[in-house]
Design a protein around this motif. Structure first.
Motif, mmCIF file in Angstrom:
data_model
loop_
_atom_site.group_PDB
_atom_site.id
_atom_site.type_symbol
_atom_site.label_atom_id
_atom_site.label_comp_id
_atom_site.label_asym_id
_atom_site.label_seq_id
_atom_site.Cartn_x
_atom_site.Cartn_y
_atom_site.Cartn_z
ATOM 1 N N ALA A 259 0.930 -1.222 -0.329
ATOM 2 C CA ALA A 259 0.059 0.018 0.236
ATOM 3 C C ALA A 259 0.801 1.131 -0.028
ATOM 4 C CB ALA A 259 -0.942 -0.218 1.298
ATOM 5 N N ARG A 260 1.991 1.103 0.785
ATOM 6 C CA ARG A 260 2.762 2.500 0.746
ATOM 7 C C ARG A 260 3.336 2.670 -0.495
ATOM 8 N NH1 ARG A 260 5.456 0.391 6.492
ATOM 9 N NH2 ARG A 260 3.930 1.281 7.656
ATOM 10 N N THR A 261 3.731 1.520 -1.111
ATOM 11 C CA THR A 261 4.429 1.884 -2.640
ATOM 12 C C THR A 261 3.475 2.205 -3.468
ATOM 13 O OG1 THR A 261 6.142 -0.008 -2.340
ATOM 14 C CG2 THR A 261 5.486 0.653 -4.458
ATOM 15 N N LEU A 262 2.267 1.760 -3.593
ATOM 16 C CA LEU A 262 1.192 2.445 -4.382
ATOM 17 C C LEU A 262 0.714 3.724 -3.885
ATOM 18 C CD1 LEU A 262 -0.901 -0.808 -4.620
ATOM 19 C CD2 LEU A 262 0.386 -0.005 -6.466
ATOM 20 N N SER A 263 0.765 4.127 -2.868
ATOM 21 C CA SER A 263 0.398 5.378 -2.432
ATOM 22 C C SER A 263 1.370 6.404 -2.915
ATOM 23 C CB SER A 263 0.560 5.455 -0.596
ATOM 24 O OG SER A 263 0.096 6.756 -0.534
ATOM 25 N N GLU A 264 2.973 6.015 -2.739
ATOM 26 C CA GLU A 264 3.918 6.992 -3.105
ATOM 27 C C GLU A 264 3.664 7.066 -4.667
ATOM 28 O OE1 GLU A 264 7.401 5.143 -2.006
ATOM 29 O OE2 GLU A 264 6.772 5.549 0.269
ATOM 30 N N ASP A 265 3.351 6.176 -5.579
ATOM 31 C CA ASP A 265 3.510 6.217 -6.966
ATOM 32 C C ASP A 265 2.191 6.504 -7.431
ATOM 33 O OD1 ASP A 265 6.149 5.210 -6.701
ATOM 34 O OD2 ASP A 265 5.721 3.185 -7.686
ATOM 35 N N PHE A 266 0.925 6.232 -6.920
ATOM 36 C CA PHE A 266 -0.328 6.773 -7.368
ATOM 37 C C PHE A 266 -1.020 7.872 -6.670
ATOM 38 C CE2 PHE A 266 0.889 2.776 -9.405
ATOM 39 C CZ PHE A 266 0.500 2.868 -10.733
ATOM 40 N N GLY A 267 -0.550 8.026 -5.364
ATOM 41 C CA GLY A 267 -1.179 9.261 -4.766
ATOM 42 C C GLY A 267 -1.084 10.577 -5.470
ATOM 43 N N PRO A 268 0.146 10.837 -6.275
ATOM 44 C CA PRO A 268 0.075 12.087 -7.060
ATOM 45 C C PRO A 268 -1.016 12.054 -8.456
ATOM 46 C CG PRO A 268 2.252 11.582 -6.719
ATOM 47 C CD PRO A 268 1.433 10.123 -6.050
ATOM 48 N N ARG A 269 -1.417 10.955 -8.747
ATOM 49 C CA ARG A 269 -2.159 10.632 -9.651
ATOM 50 C C ARG A 269 -3.743 10.795 -9.267
ATOM 51 N NH1 ARG A 269 0.324 5.883 -13.019
ATOM 52 N NH2 ARG A 269 -1.815 5.739 -14.053
ATOM 53 N N GLY A 270 -3.810 11.019 -8.185
ATOM 54 C CA GLY A 270 -5.208 11.279 -7.390
ATOM 55 C C GLY A 270 -5.772 10.009 -6.826
ATOM 56 N N PHE A 271 -5.087 8.781 -6.761
ATOM 57 C CA PHE A 271 -5.647 7.708 -5.957
ATOM 58 C C PHE A 271 -5.319 7.763 -4.655
ATOM 59 C CE2 PHE A 271 -4.768 6.311 -10.156
ATOM 60 C CZ PHE A 271 -5.735 5.395 -10.609
ATOM 61 N N ARG A 272 -6.435 7.532 -3.972
ATOM 62 C CA ARG A 272 -6.262 7.441 -2.359
ATOM 63 C C ARG A 272 -6.325 6.112 -1.892
ATOM 64 N NH1 ARG A 272 -10.768 11.507 0.119
ATOM 65 N NH2 ARG A 272 -9.056 11.283 2.100
ATOM 66 N N VAL A 273 -4.956 5.632 -1.716
ATOM 67 C CA VAL A 273 -4.730 4.373 -1.348
ATOM 68 C C VAL A 273 -4.609 4.140 0.194
ATOM 69 C CG1 VAL A 273 -3.060 2.259 -1.347
ATOM 70 C CG2 VAL A 273 -3.346 3.951 -3.527
ATOM 71 N N PRO A 274 -5.373 3.414 0.843
ATOM 72 C CA PRO A 274 -5.372 3.363 2.408
ATOM 73 C C PRO A 274 -4.039 2.649 2.758
ATOM 74 C CG PRO A 274 -6.534 1.467 1.349
ATOM 75 C CD PRO A 274 -6.383 2.325 0.461
ATOM 76 N N THR A 275 -3.488 3.262 3.869
ATOM 77 C CA THR A 275 -2.191 2.707 4.532
ATOM 78 C C THR A 275 -2.404 2.615 6.030
ATOM 79 O OG1 THR A 275 -1.400 5.128 4.823
ATOM 80 C CG2 THR A 275 -0.925 3.974 2.849
ATOM 81 N N ARG A 276 -3.518 2.572 6.468
ATOM 82 C CA ARG A 276 -3.675 2.389 7.860
ATOM 83 C C ARG A 276 -4.019 0.905 8.101
ATOM 84 N NH1 ARG A 276 -8.410 2.348 11.411
ATOM 85 N NH2 ARG A 276 -9.676 2.835 9.393
ATOM 86 N N SER A 277 -3.142 0.274 8.856
ATOM 87 C CA SER A 277 -3.401 -1.101 9.354
ATOM 88 C C SER A 277 -4.471 -1.312 10.237
ATOM 89 C CB SER A 277 -2.247 -1.795 10.077
ATOM 90 O OG SER A 277 -1.005 -1.527 9.150
ATOM 91 N N LEU A 278 -5.389 -2.472 9.977
ATOM 92 C CA LEU A 278 -6.408 -2.892 10.940
ATOM 93 C C LEU A 278 -6.191 -4.122 11.730
ATOM 94 C CD1 LEU A 278 -9.441 -2.497 8.311
ATOM 95 C CD2 LEU A 278 -8.825 -0.739 10.024
ATOM 96 N N PRO A 279 -6.693 -4.078 13.005
ATOM 97 C CA PRO A 279 -6.494 -5.008 13.891
ATOM 98 C C PRO A 279 -6.906 -6.386 13.170
ATOM 99 C CG PRO A 279 -7.741 -3.531 15.118
ATOM 100 C CD PRO A 279 -7.652 -3.140 13.507
ATOM 101 N N ASP A 280 -6.418 -7.622 13.667
ATOM 102 C CA ASP A 280 -7.065 -8.766 13.189
ATOM 103 C C ASP A 280 -8.392 -9.364 13.412
ATOM 104 O OD1 ASP A 280 -4.377 -9.309 12.447
ATOM 105 O OD2 ASP A 280 -4.012 -10.860 13.684
ATOM 106 N N ARG A 281 -8.690 -8.645 14.698
ATOM 107 C CA ARG A 281 -10.258 -8.958 15.025
ATOM 108 C C ARG A 281 -11.318 -8.142 14.178
ATOM 109 N NH1 ARG A 281 -11.678 -4.456 17.820
ATOM 110 N NH2 ARG A 281 -10.348 -2.961 18.723
ATOM 111 N N LEU A 282 -10.939 -7.015 13.778
ATOM 112 C CA LEU A 282 -11.587 -6.294 12.725
ATOM 113 C C LEU A 282 -11.766 -7.148 11.454
ATOM 114 C CD1 LEU A 282 -10.873 -2.382 13.486
ATOM 115 C CD2 LEU A 282 -13.012 -3.939 14.087
ATOM 116 N N ILE A 283 -10.691 -7.524 11.034
ATOM 117 C CA ILE A 283 -10.559 -8.207 9.710
ATOM 118 C C ILE A 283 -11.602 -9.588 9.788
ATOM 119 C CG2 ILE A 283 -9.177 -9.452 8.130
ATOM 120 C CD1 ILE A 283 -9.193 -6.716 8.138
#
Length: 357
Positions: A259-283
């Motif tokens: 996600a971080r890699t995609l955010s760095e490369d595609f964030g400037p193109r307007g893509f909002r890539v989530p980078t926040r981790s979620l706890p296992d229990r929520l998944i």
């Protein structure tokens, strides 16, 4: 006449790239499909062969039926068995998934054993047949096997299908010297050849499209489909490959790193890539309602550590940087319309795509 190779599962993501790789290197290819009347799914391959003057034909067979396999392998010197079920969600019929994988592999091998001209078969397995069900964490090699009693259905299907292949070839009479090579890829990413994505593209699609609010604690050992296609060709060509498995996968990549890699490369193109981790229990809770997430639950927190040293040293194989793979995967999903470009960046993306073409 060029060496003729049979490739199973022509409309699949991996098989399509393997077919192009073989055609580029002068092979004649016969490829299997389930329905000859469905020309749309293979149009990109037909077009490529027509543009390059390569020799490509198709034959209709089904992994669940014996009919046609003898004719499919007839006249082929080598066979690449790539077709195998890969569920996007946990299968309702687990035994059916396993039976299709095992029986399909054996159908192909039986046909090859009965065709004297076939000298080598390369079977596409997976590191899923190597890495799962172990109680201890360790770097896995081709000497390791998944523990089926402690593994989900897909991992069991790949393991049992590969074991069945080795057992079948090992039981052939000595005068039938059919060579078997197995390729064990990791998570296969890379550019699409057509607008039909693979199940393995789903994490990148979800990240780019913002379909997930956060990141599960999952990851994969990734391989680029173009490098994997080259590995299949090398497995056909290298005499020393006979009778061996070859892991084709790189270092473990967490979804958060993806996600971080995609955010760095595609964030400037307007893509909002989530980078926040979620706890296992929520998944686990979300997986009750999202069948796609259910496949991730058994692998939460697990690390795939595998060694591709044998492929590198014995096949002369190499892998491109994973960042390049991720970027090309994402670009491809946008270019083929699998992921819609953000409206405010769409015109710029369109210009970039036209420039590439």
């Amino acid at each position: 006449m060029n060496t003729r190779v049979l490739v199973t599962g022509a409309t699949g993501f991996v098989a399509g790239h393997v077919i192009v790789e073989l055609l580029e290197h002068g092979y004649a290819v016969r490829a299997t499909v389930r329905d000859l009347a469905d020309t749309k799914k293979r149009a990109h391959l037909v077009d490529y062969a027509a543009r390059t003057g390569a020799e490509l034909d198709f034959v209709a067979v089904d992994l669940t039926a014996d009919d046609g396999w003898a004719q499919a392998v007839s006249g082929c010197a080598q066979v690449l068995h790539i077709a195998s079920p890969f569920p996007a969600t946990p299968p309702a019929d687990e035994e059916g998934l396993i039976r299709t994988a095992v029986d399909g592999t054996l159908r192909v091998l039986r046909a090859c054993a009965e065709e004297p001209g076939v000298g080598r078969v390369v079977v596409t397995s997976s590191i899923a047949a190597i890495t799962h069900g172990h109680r201890e964490s360790a770097l896995r090699t081709e000497a390791d096997w998944t523990v089926v009693e402690r593994s989900p259905a897909y991992q069991r299907s790949k393991t049992l299908a590969e074991r069945a292949a080795w057992e079948f070839v090992g039981a052939l009479p000595a005068e039938r010297d059919l060579e078997l090579v197995v390729v064990n890829p990791g998570m296969v990413l890379g550019p699409l050849l057509s607008p039909d994505p693979s199940t393995s593209h789903e994490p990148v699609r979800r990240l780019l499209s913002g379909a997930v609010p956060g990141l599960p604690r999952v990851g994969w050992s990734v391989v680029d489909v173009r490098d994997l296609a080259a590995a299949h060709r090398l497995a056909l060509e290298r005499p020393q490959a006979a009778g061996k498995r070859f892991i084709c996968a790189g270092e473990h990549l967490w979804m958060r790193d993806m996600a971080r890699t995609l955010s760095e490369d595609f964030g400037p193109r307007g893509f909002r890539v989530p980078t926040r981790s979620l706890p296992d229990r929520l998944i686990r809770a979300a997986a009750v309602f999202d069948r796609g997430l259910r496949l991730t639950v058994p692998t939460l927190g697990q690390v795939e550590r595998v060694s591709a040293d044998r492929a590198i040293h014995e096949l002369g194989w190499s892998m491109r940087p994973v960042r390049e793979t991720l970027r090309d995967t994402a670009d491809s999903l946008v270019r083929h319309g699998v992921v819609r470009a953000p409206r405010r960046a769409a015109s710029g993306v369109g210009r970039a795509v036209r420039a590439e073409v």
